[in-house]
Design a protein around this motif. Sequence first.
Motif, PDB file in Angstrom:
ATOM      1  N   LYS A  54       0.829  -1.209   0.000  1.00  0.00           N
ATOM      2  CA  LYS A  54       0.000   0.000   0.000  1.00  0.00           C
ATOM      3  C   LYS A  54       0.858   1.253   0.000  1.00  0.00           C
ATOM      4  O   LYS A  54       0.590   2.206  -0.749  1.00  0.00           O
ATOM      5  CB  LYS A  54      -0.931  -0.024   1.213  1.00  0.00           C
ATOM      6  CG  LYS A  54      -2.055  -1.030   1.101  1.00  0.00           C
ATOM      7  CD  LYS A  54      -2.735  -1.291   2.423  1.00  0.00           C
ATOM      8  CE  LYS A  54      -3.460  -0.081   2.952  1.00  0.00           C
ATOM      9  NZ  LYS A  54      -4.247  -0.400   4.161  1.00  0.00           N
ATOM     10  N   GLU A  55       1.901   1.255   0.824  1.00  0.00           N
ATOM     11  CA  GLU A  55       2.795   2.418   0.881  1.00  0.00           C
ATOM     12  C   GLU A  55       3.503   2.624  -0.449  1.00  0.00           C
ATOM     13  O   GLU A  55       3.604   3.754  -0.965  1.00  0.00           O
ATOM     14  CB  GLU A  55       3.821   2.228   2.006  1.00  0.00           C
ATOM     15  CG  GLU A  55       4.808   3.382   2.130  1.00  0.00           C
ATOM     16  CD  GLU A  55       5.866   3.138   3.201  1.00  0.00           C
ATOM     17  OE1 GLU A  55       6.934   3.790   3.143  1.00  0.00           O
ATOM     18  OE2 GLU A  55       5.645   2.277   4.095  1.00  0.00           O
ATOM     19  N   GLY A  56       4.007   1.525  -1.033  1.00  0.00           N
ATOM     20  CA  GLY A  56       4.705   1.636  -2.306  1.00  0.00           C
ATOM     21  C   GLY A  56       3.799   2.064  -3.439  1.00  0.00           C
ATOM     22  O   GLY A  56       4.184   2.885  -4.285  1.00  0.00           O
ATOM     23  N   LEU A  57       2.573   1.531  -3.478  1.00  0.00           N
ATOM     24  CA  LEU A  57       1.632   1.902  -4.532  1.00  0.00           C
ATOM     25  C   LEU A  57       1.210   3.363  -4.405  1.00  0.00           C
ATOM     26  O   LEU A  57       1.051   4.063  -5.408  1.00  0.00           O
ATOM     27  CB  LEU A  57       0.404   0.989  -4.476  1.00  0.00           C
ATOM     28  CG  LEU A  57       0.642  -0.446  -4.958  1.00  0.00           C
ATOM     29  CD1 LEU A  57      -0.541  -1.335  -4.603  1.00  0.00           C
ATOM     30  CD2 LEU A  57       0.884  -0.476  -6.466  1.00  0.00           C
ATOM     31  N   CYS A  58       1.032   3.826  -3.181  1.00  0.00           N
ATOM     32  CA  CYS A  58       0.669   5.232  -2.976  1.00  0.00           C
ATOM     33  C   CYS A  58       1.738   6.151  -3.560  1.00  0.00           C
ATOM     34  O   CYS A  58       1.428   7.117  -4.263  1.00  0.00           O
ATOM     35  CB  CYS A  58       0.478   5.495  -1.480  1.00  0.00           C
ATOM     36  SG  CYS A  58      -0.042   7.173  -1.086  1.00  0.00           S
ATOM     37  N   ALA A  59       3.001   5.830  -3.298  1.00  0.00           N
ATOM     38  CA  ALA A  59       4.100   6.649  -3.817  1.00  0.00           C
ATOM     39  C   ALA A  59       4.215   6.534  -5.334  1.00  0.00           C
ATOM     40  O   ALA A  59       4.474   7.525  -6.029  1.00  0.00           O
ATOM     41  CB  ALA A  59       5.407   6.220  -3.155  1.00  0.00           C
ATOM     42  N   ALA A  60       4.007   5.334  -5.871  1.00  0.00           N
ATOM     43  CA  ALA A  60       4.109   5.138  -7.321  1.00  0.00           C
ATOM     44  C   ALA A  60       3.035   5.918  -8.063  1.00  0.00           C
ATOM     45  O   ALA A  60       3.298   6.539  -9.102  1.00  0.00           O
ATOM     46  CB  ALA A  60       4.008   3.644  -7.648  1.00  0.00           C
ATOM     47  N   ILE A  61       1.816   5.899  -7.536  1.00  0.00           N
ATOM     48  CA  ILE A  61       0.720   6.635  -8.185  1.00  0.00           C
ATOM     49  C   ILE A  61       0.926   8.130  -8.025  1.00  0.00           C
ATOM     50  O   ILE A  61       0.628   8.911  -8.944  1.00  0.00           O
ATOM     51  CB  ILE A  61      -0.634   6.193  -7.599  1.00  0.00           C
ATOM     52  CG1 ILE A  61      -0.824   4.688  -7.809  1.00  0.00           C
ATOM     53  CG2 ILE A  61      -1.780   6.960  -8.252  1.00  0.00           C
ATOM     54  CD1 ILE A  61      -1.950   4.084  -6.996  1.00  0.00           C
ATOM     55  N   GLN A  62       1.471   8.542  -6.885  1.00  0.00           N
ATOM     56  CA  GLN A  62       1.745   9.968  -6.689  1.00  0.00           C
ATOM     57  C   GLN A  62       2.769  10.455  -7.708  1.00  0.00           C
ATOM     58  O   GLN A  62       2.690  11.591  -8.194  1.00  0.00           O
ATOM     59  CB  GLN A  62       2.258  10.212  -5.267  1.00  0.00           C
ATOM     60  CG  GLN A  62       2.376  11.689  -4.902  1.00  0.00           C
ATOM     61  CD  GLN A  62       1.046  12.414  -4.948  1.00  0.00           C
ATOM     62  OE1 GLN A  62       0.044  11.919  -4.441  1.00  0.00           O
ATOM     63  NE2 GLN A  62       1.025  13.577  -5.579  1.00  0.00           N
ATOM     64  N   ASN A  63       3.730   9.613  -8.045  1.00  0.00           N
ATOM     65  CA  ASN A  63       4.714   9.969  -9.065  1.00  0.00           C
ATOM     66  C   ASN A  63       4.047  10.227 -10.410  1.00  0.00           C
ATOM     67  O   ASN A  63       4.432  11.145 -11.146  1.00  0.00           O
ATOM     68  CB  ASN A  63       5.744   8.844  -9.195  1.00  0.00           C
ATOM     69  CG  ASN A  63       6.838   9.169 -10.189  1.00  0.00           C
ATOM     70  OD1 ASN A  63       7.569  10.140 -10.041  1.00  0.00           O
ATOM     71  ND2 ASN A  63       6.968   8.335 -11.211  1.00  0.00           N
ATOM     72  N   THR A  64       3.006   9.437 -10.722  1.00  0.00           N
ATOM     73  CA  THR A  64       2.251   9.662 -11.958  1.00  0.00           C
ATOM     74  C   THR A  64       1.462  10.959 -11.879  1.00  0.00           C
ATOM     75  O   THR A  64       1.374  11.713 -12.867  1.00  0.00           O
ATOM     76  CB  THR A  64       1.287   8.489 -12.204  1.00  0.00           C
ATOM     77  OG1 THR A  64       2.025   7.277 -12.277  1.00  0.00           O
ATOM     78  CG2 THR A  64       0.517   8.687 -13.497  1.00  0.00           C
TER      79      THR A  64
END
Length: 458
Positions: A54-64
């Motif tokens: 969840k933490e990693g996906l949140c950061a990955a989507i924020q990068n987009t």
Amino acid sequence: MSQTELEMSGPSVSRHNRNIKRRRWGGMRQRWKMLGLFEIDQQHEFYSLTCMMKEGLCAAIQNTIDNPLPDELSEDDYNLEVTQIHKDFRMETYAGPVFASLRGSLGMTEKEYQQSLSSEGSYLQFISNSKSKADFFLTNDKRFFLKTQSKREVRFLLSNLRIYMEHLEKYPHSLLVKFLGIHRIKIAHQKMKYFIVMQSVFYPDDRITARYDLKGCEVSRWTDPAPEGSHMIVVLKDLNFEGQIINLDQQRLWLLRQVEIDTAFLQTLNVLDYSLLLAHHPLHQDELSQSLSFATLIMRTKKSVNATSSPTHVATATVPGAVAEDDSTLLSSELYCATSQGQATKMHCCDEGTDNGSYAGENIKQPSGTGEESADLQVFQAQNRRLLPNFKNPLHVIDGPEQRYFIGIIDIFTVYGFRKRLEHLWKRLRHPRQTFSTGWKWGSCRGADCWTLISKGD
């Protein structure tokens, strides 16, 4: 501090606690073996992993979100790998702009995608009766599936990602599962895991009464149903479905045509052993009515026939997704097709005399319009579009006369290579005159038999 206390400190305590947790979880798993779906709480063996996901996906989507997408995807976007370092792990995101473009074409914003994948609510684990060793997780709102995959499967998807996207662009109402992200997570002192994010075919599932995984074969295709009155979630198989039909009435031809299109695409990839996911629930009394308000008709038609939409061109509108409420423009030819029979459901595949289930039914006259409108209609026919329901997850929802069906094609990673050829030979010797999944491809040896499951409605 005593010697005993010293022996119980440090790493030994950690190992002891982990062993206790595994034993406790083993007992819980046995009790919940048939439940299918349950919350991953702090006592669960996957709690730490899913928190990191969840933490990693949140950061990955924020990068987009922070880096606007290009107007058109390039080869670099398909090959892009982004690594983000976190406190206890690192996460790689593959082809991020490509999947962000697809998500946008499906009518979802990056913010809502991020909220669903990283909300405070715990993920859910789905214990599947699949022979796969993969782990299955659901977001707390049950909108997205996360599934661990092998490195080989991830490579296969990435190597065919461009033609997968082109297929969705060519056939926007495809039943193929929608892949929304590919990631790899590496936790210290643990084996790295690849996982994919998919749109759930069975969303929303609050009223679903039965679920099936159909392969068109017989061997090992029975699952014990849940006890009567039980709330257990069990995905049934082909032999459980015997004697039943899918009654779609006017949308029957559309479904037949779209399954043929999608499975022909999978055959070009030499893929087999995929499944047709099917679920259904009865329509409410108010949903049985075929009458539509003019505003609803416009909205549904607009989202269904937007010919300029594309999952590979970011600047264009969505494939099936939300239409702005103030966007009331509609081609006269589109509205004519939707209303010429007095029923909006006859806009698509309503005539048994047609062979493509599109707008060209004998009873639907082509309006005399501009050349641009005629060209649009030809595009709609070629893309095998239908009038999508005014419902969440519209690409996988089809309403029949009495039932609402959820339909999608999943498990598209198995290639018919040397290993599968050997497995097929062994099963032929062991199960003569029976069908089994390693030798079965829809549209070839068992496809015709499967079509009999879809009632003509007469």
